[in-house]
Design an enzyme around this catalytic site. Sequence first.
Site, PDB file in Angstrom:
ATOM      1  N   SER A 110       0.826  -1.204   0.000  1.00 29.19           N
ATOM      2  CA  SER A 110       0.000   0.000   0.000  1.00 29.19           C
ATOM      3  C   SER A 110       0.868   1.266   0.000  1.00 29.19           C
ATOM      4  CB  SER A 110      -0.952  -0.045   1.190  1.00 29.19           C
ATOM      5  OG  SER A 110      -1.941   0.958   1.109  1.00 29.19           O
ATOM      6  N   HIS A 133      -2.646  -1.180  -4.754  1.00 31.49           N
ATOM      7  CA  HIS A 133      -4.101  -1.085  -4.900  1.00 31.49           C
ATOM      8  C   HIS A 133      -4.531   0.381  -4.838  1.00 31.49           C
ATOM      9  CE1 HIS A 133      -4.574  -0.112  -0.659  1.00 31.49           C
ATOM     10  NE2 HIS A 133      -3.862  -1.169  -0.335  1.00 31.49           N
TER      11      HIS A 133
END
Length: 235
Positions: A110, A133
């Site tokens: 992340s 993501h």
Amino acid sequence: MDQEAQSSTPVDNIAQTGSVTARTRRGVIHSITIVGQIEGHMEAPQQTKTTKYEHIIPQITAVEESDEIDGLLVLLNTVGGDVEAGLAIAELIAGMRKPTVSLVLGGGHSIGVPLAVAAKRSFIAPSAAMTIHPVRMSGTVIASPQTYTYFQKIQERIVGFITAHSHVSAKEFTRMMMETAELSADTGTIVSGDEAVACGLIDQVGSLSDALDALHAMIDARRPLCPICGQHHDK
């Protein structure tokens, strides 16, 4: 030296902030660890392992300004966390003049991705992975065009930083971010160590010794050349 300075030991620094300064014949290296969840403006639950940005930011500033410290090693094993806190730390690392090297161990997921690429040279362990993501937000979300525009602008900031400090293209990184066939409950991509290097996200697969060798090589290159022997020496 005052009493407070005398009571601060390397063991204390490791326990409190996850940092340590190593002094060797090759140079002085300050190492910081970014582990667990990166905590920003809101405190995480007590049982959550966190890295507090108010601990990391002053350390980076002190390393850059210190006349004694030659370089910074950033060790990463993080699930991600607060976007703005992660970007703030990444920008500080990227803005340093001193040699910096990052090493992803376990995971650099992340918002850990910008932190991994912020250093002048990045490494990832063979067994490590990185999850890419889109921006996610918990809590109440207002379903309005402004909200989606806000999300898009945050993602543009993240993509812009990552592509500016690595060799991956914005098109390829966005594709991995929006992949729908890989994660069962999310949109995105998980890349292994070799895959992270192949796509240009990370510079090299390596271990701690590789990261330290690269850091010391960068430190040596900054030292003045001896006019007699033509080698780099300490000032």
